[in-house]
Motif scaffolding. Structure first.
Motif, PDB file in Angstrom:
ATOM      1  N   ASN A 167      26.372   4.291 -39.878  1.00 21.86           N
ATOM      2  CA  ASN A 167      26.241   4.737 -41.275  1.00 21.86           C
ATOM      3  C   ASN A 167      24.856   4.505 -41.861  1.00 21.86           C
ATOM      4  OD1 ASN A 167      26.279   1.990 -41.521  1.00 21.86           O
ATOM      5  ND2 ASN A 167      28.207   1.877 -42.681  1.00 21.86           N
ATOM      6  N   ASP A 214      26.553  -0.107 -36.853  1.00 20.71           N
ATOM      7  CA  ASP A 214      25.235   0.131 -36.254  1.00 20.71           C
ATOM      8  C   ASP A 214      24.369  -1.126 -36.335  1.00 20.71           C
ATOM      9  OD1 ASP A 214      25.348   0.504 -38.980  1.00 20.71           O
ATOM     10  OD2 ASP A 214      24.063   2.264 -39.035  1.00 20.71           O
ATOM     11  N   GLY A 215      24.580  -1.939 -37.364  1.00 20.04           N
ATOM     12  CA  GLY A 215      23.852  -3.209 -37.440  1.00 20.04           C
ATOM     13  C   GLY A 215      24.343  -4.170 -36.379  1.00 20.04           C
ATOM     14  N   PHE A 227      29.993   2.610 -35.239  1.00 20.37           N
ATOM     15  CA  PHE A 227      30.206   3.246 -36.547  1.00 20.37           C
ATOM     16  C   PHE A 227      28.834   3.298 -37.215  1.00 20.37           C
ATOM     17  CE2 PHE A 227      34.961   2.091 -37.335  1.00 20.37           C
ATOM     18  CZ  PHE A 227      35.233   2.104 -35.977  1.00 20.37           C
ATOM     19  N   VAL A 268      23.407   1.906 -42.650  1.00 20.92           N
ATOM     20  CA  VAL A 268      23.259   0.737 -43.527  1.00 20.92           C
ATOM     21  C   VAL A 268      24.061  -0.459 -43.020  1.00 20.92           C
ATOM     22  CG1 VAL A 268      22.806   1.990 -45.666  1.00 20.92           C
ATOM     23  CG2 VAL A 268      25.180   1.533 -44.974  1.00 20.92           C
ATOM     24  N   TYR A 269      23.689  -1.601 -43.560  1.00 22.18           N
ATOM     25  CA  TYR A 269      24.520  -2.793 -43.407  1.00 22.18           C
ATOM     26  C   TYR A 269      25.491  -2.764 -44.582  1.00 22.18           C
ATOM     27  CZ  TYR A 269      21.342  -4.992 -39.983  1.00 22.18           C
ATOM     28  OH  TYR A 269      20.621  -5.301 -38.871  1.00 22.18           O
ATOM     29  N   GLY A 270      26.650  -2.154 -44.344  1.00 28.00           N
ATOM     30  CA  GLY A 270      27.584  -1.937 -45.445  1.00 28.00           C
ATOM     31  C   GLY A 270      28.051  -3.228 -46.094  1.00 28.00           C
TER      32      GLY A 270
HETATM   33 MG   LIG Z   1      26.524  -0.008 -40.673  1.00 27.85          MG
END
Ligand SMILES: [Mg+2]
Ligand SMILES: Cc1ncc(C[n+]2csc(CCOP(=O)(O)OP(=O)(O)O)c2C)c(N)n1
Lengths: 301, 576
Positions: A118, A90-91, A116, A120-122
């Protein structure tokens, strides 16, 4: 049946990561559709999610942060015979790459884009992503999120995507079917995939989504615009459905309609585009160029 | 000294100055004369003061002159600004009668009225044809028959017959009515067919010949002329020109199309190249053959968008994080730009790396008579491209020369993984093994020495003049033209033109410069090539001639500067 679309590269996602479900659904969909491995190109940006090209046994472009989709588009334009699937976190897709997300809708190439999502910036340890809801304070953040989230479904509808869907990484059956529908759709398809991050996002979890997500189409919504109908009527209804977020969150296809693809539009400017394969077309004969520029030079006399 | 004639057309942007100067240039080129034009325009569409120069000679010329022989002012302001540049025996074609023997008066109104009556039109509708009046007057002064002008006008307005007829009636009226007491006679020349082109067009033709199939770009002066020109050819030759959402998209698309198997390129200028830098390093890391045409303009930031500069040499050589091999070619005229366009793709595909071709605003916008390109020696080299079924494939397989066979999507058995992260032979990224890092760095960086060894001297440097001369001018890119024109007066000075900046051809450069009095000539503030020379060879130049006012060099100011540079360490040019 043995899954011939997985590589034997060791996967470095966290145990329990939502990305595993997406990998399974994607490879099962490819298996179902029987597209020869060498005819598929999978592009990823940068992020945990964007590593997926390494795990799928197809031509893989692991690109730069935010550039997955735009590279995927160019692959499709360069060789329309290929099946192109681009993935982003998503980032990657809605933050740094958002200009491409909007522009891709305007082109409407016949390809698939999976986000994808989520929150967050995983890979950079859990900072807020563009989809993290307002005021959420997930465990990886020092303070609550003070930005409003972007709505990927609404944005895709507004940008001209001709197939827009939401699915869920823990519902592999739904996700696999949605991917197959997106691939079969003639035009630009976007799937926003709810993907819990077990390490950093302790709010938008499996439990969170399991009780909220409901099947939009099973509840009566028909996303398909009949051939010849003006899609704008259904698009505005789809926009309304895209606003649902709370105790109930819709998943499924929001819209599907046909419109000239970019290949069709290019073929009006470039005679024979899409019928000849530019990659296989020789540009030389024994090292000598085949293009004849005599006339062009003479046009400047 | 060459016999030449210099025309200047000046006026508000959008008032038809380029029509006037382009048509004059075309007519003279068709007579068999050599032509060089210079366009000075504002970064606006309409209104601001702009001026175009056309220099004509019976001998080859490659720069503009400070002297104006014929001035066509399209407004009163242009007279005030440019009167001083017109030589004592020059001419100013003007509607007004002025007490200055240089003024040649012509009544635009009378001529247009007469033509309007013939065509049953209101004279206001013919106002746009004022340019034709002065154009015809200028050509008559130079002794060109009206038919030559009328032919060009008829071609220009092929789709609008009546416009062509009216313009041609204006031409006849001028040739009948306008008389003058001076002429400028150029020596007669034999007719010879030459192209009248700029470097953007030369590059476009080179790309087509090279088999380029994918060009992506985001509009920017002075680079987009090339892409827009290619758009006129894409149907005929079957390639894609894509206007993208930004320069980041442009370079990423070119990279992806290259990895899909097409010869791909993008064209841009400084601000756009800034945005491309991350992807440039990606192409280095992934060994992707992509070509970037970089048309410099005056920076920094938006700078002077329509003005000339060579300020980006160092930037182009170092742009990006990390170290990777790249090739930078620096053509100095249309012919070199054409062949470099072909070579850039050959080098990119043979060595699998990014190639940057550095041009500039002056080259992109100066129309020059150019001999038809000799295509007999042109070759296509696609390197280790694999288009047929293969097996046991690894994209980054270690080989003797460091270059791995390259498949493209669709090839059976050739599935690859391409990654910008450090990778192993198979393209996967998960070991981050320190020994593998060394192996892969050596694999990529080793290409630089290979290139220096394999590419011939004539592609790296060009030397003009007598080898025994004690003084040598050092330069790169577009100043070449003014240098060659100026050097006709200095037989005891030679000229070394650097044609490839990266990898830097130290050996060849040292061969020509060691022990000489070196005068560096560049269109930037600091003398970037001179600094690079010192870094790469230890040679310190003796003098620097620099110009950074946004205008290319006139050959006369350069002659003065070359005289001064024999004793002074630094000479800054300022002619505009
Ligand atoms: Mg993400
Ligand atoms: C130009 C650039 N800026 C920043 C980064 C650092 N970075 C790597 S991954 C990432 C965020 C990834 O988040 P997302 O796309 O949501 O993927 P996820 O890891 O959550 O799957 C960032 C900011 C980078 N690689 N490149």
């Amino acid at each position: 049946m043995h899954n011939t679309y997985k590589t034997n590269v060791e996967i470095d996602w966290c145990p329990g990561c939502g990305d595993f479900g997406i990998l399974n659904a994607l490879t099962l969909a490819l298996q179902d559709l029987r597209i020869p491995n060498e005819n598929v190109v999978l592009t990823g940006g940068i992020g945990c999610s964007s590593k997926i090209p390494h795990y799928v046994n197809v031509y893989a472009l692991h690109t730069l942060h935010g550039r997955s989709l735009v590279q995927g588009e160019a692959v499709k334009m360069a060789n329309p015979e290929l099946e192109v699937i681009s993935v982003s976190g998503d980032g990657d897709g809605l933050g740094i790459g958002s200009a491409h997300l909007v522009a891709a809708g305007r082109r409407n190439l016949d390809m698939t884009y999976m986000i994808f999502d989520n929150g967050v910036y995983g890979l950079t340890k859990g900072q807020a992503s563009p989809t993290l809801p307002y005021k959420e304070n997930i465990k990886s953040l020092e303070t609550e999120n003070i930005k409003f989230p972007v709505n990927p479904i609404f944005l895709a509808l507004a940008s001209g995507y001709t197939f827009v869907a939401r699915s869920y990484s823990y519902n592999i059956k739904h996700l696999k079917e949605t991917i197959e529908r997106a691939i079969r759709h003639k035009g630009m398809a976007l799937i926003d995939i709810m993907q819990p991050c077990v390490t950093y996002n302790n709010i938008n979890t499996k439990e969170f989504y399991d009780k909220r997500l409901y099947d939009l189409e099973a509840s009566g919504w028909n996303p398909v615009v009949n051939k010849g109908d003006d899609p704008s009527v259904k698009i505005s209804q789809a926009v309304q459905r895209s606003m649902e977020w709370g105790d109930k969150i819709p998943m499924g296809v929001f819209i599907q309609y046909e419109r000239e693809t970019y290949a069709e539009r290019l073929s009006t400017l470039i005679h024979g585009y899409g019928t000849r394969n530019m990659v296989k077309e020789p540009i030389d004969q024994n090292g000598k160029p085949v293009a004849n520029i005599q006339e062009v030079m003479e046009s400047f006399f | 000294m060459k016999k030449d004639l210099n025309l200047m057309v000046a006026g508000p942007q959008g008032s038809g100055i380029n029509f006037t100067s382009d048509t004059f240039a075309k007519v003279m080129a068709r007579q068999g004369y050599y032509v060089y034009t210079n366009a000075e325009l504002f970064s606006t569409i309409k209104g601001d003061h702009s001026y175009f120069r056309v220099r004509v000679s019976d001998q080859k010329i490659e720069s503009y002159s400070e002297r104006v022989d014929i001035l066509i002012p399209l407004d009163a302001k242009s007279v005030i600004i440019h009167k001083g540049e017109v030589s004592d025996d020059g001419m100013i074609i003007s509607e007004e009668k002025v007490d200055d023997k240089r003024f040649a008066t012509i009544s635009y109104r009378k001529i247009l009225e007469s033509v309007a009556t013939k065509f049953n039109k209101n004279v206001s509708e013919l106002n746009v044809m004022k340019n034709t009046v002065s154009l015809a007057a200028a050509l008559k002064i130079v002794g060109i028959e009206s038919k030559n002008l009328k032919d060009v006008i008829t071609e220009n307005f092929a789709s609008r017959k009546i416009i062509a007829e009216m313009n041609n009636a204006v031409v006849d009226e001028v040739y009948n009515e306008f008389s003058f007491n001076k002429t400028f006679s150029l020596p007669p020349v034999e007719k010879k067919k030459r192209m009248l082109i700029n470097s953007a067009e030369a590059v476009g033709m080179g790309k087509v010949l090279a088999g380029m199939k994918f060009q992506s770009y985001y509009p920017i002066t002075p680079a987009s002329d090339e892409s827009n020109y290619l758009e006129t050819l894409m149907d005929k030759y079957g390639f894609v020109v894509e206007q993208t959402e930004d320069e980041i998209a442009a370079i990423n698309m070119a990279i992806a199309a290259a990895n899909t198997g097409l010869r791909s390129s993008t064209s841009t200028s400084g601000p756009g190249f800034d945005l491309m830098v991350e992807a440039l390093s990606y192409s280095g890391m992934t060994e992707t053959p992509v070509v970037i045409f970089y048309y410099q303009r005056a920076g920094p930031s938006t700078g002077m968008p329509t003005r000339h500069e060579q300020g980006d040499l160092k930037f182009a050589t170092t742009a990006s994080h990390g170290e990777f091999p790249r090739v930078i070619l620096t053509p100095g005229d249309n012919t070199e730009a054409f062949y470099d366009a072909v070579d850039s793709f050959n080098i990119a595909e043979h060595y699998q790396l990014p190639v940057i071709v550095l041009l500039d605003k002056s080259m992109a916008m100066s129309n020059t008579t150019t001999e038809v390109f000799d295509l007999s020696g042109v070759r296509i080299d696609r390197g280790k491209l694999v288009l047929n079924e293969t097996s046991n494939y690894k994209r980054y397989k270690l080989t003797e020369d460091g270059i791995s066979p390259r498949t493209v999507p669709g090839v059976k058995g050739g599935i690859f993984t391409i990654a910008g992260d450090e990778h192993e032979e198979d393209g996967h990224i998960f070991s981050e093994d320190p020994d593998n890092r060394i192996i892969m760095m050596n694999k990529r960086m080793g290409k630089m020495n290979l290139i220096l060894k394999e590419i011939g001297e004539n592609k790296k440097v060009k030397f003009y003049g007598k080898p025994e001369n004690k003084k040598v001018i050092l330069s790169w890119g577009s100043p070449k033209g003014a240098i060659k024109d100026a050097l006709e007066s200095f037989p005891d000075i030679s000229f070394l033109q650097v044609r490839m900046i990266e990898p830097f051809p130290s050996e060849e450069v040292m061969k020509y410069l060691k022990g000489k009095y070196v005068i560096d000539i560049e269109q930037n503030y600091s003398g970037q090539l001179a600094d690079l020379l010192r870094e790469k060879t230890g040679i310190v130049v003796d003098s620097r001639i620099l110009k950074f006012n946004g205008r290319p060099m006139a050959y006369e100011e350069l002659m003065d500067a070359i005289k001064k540079a024999q004793t002074e360490k630094k000479v800054v040019l300022s002619y505009a």
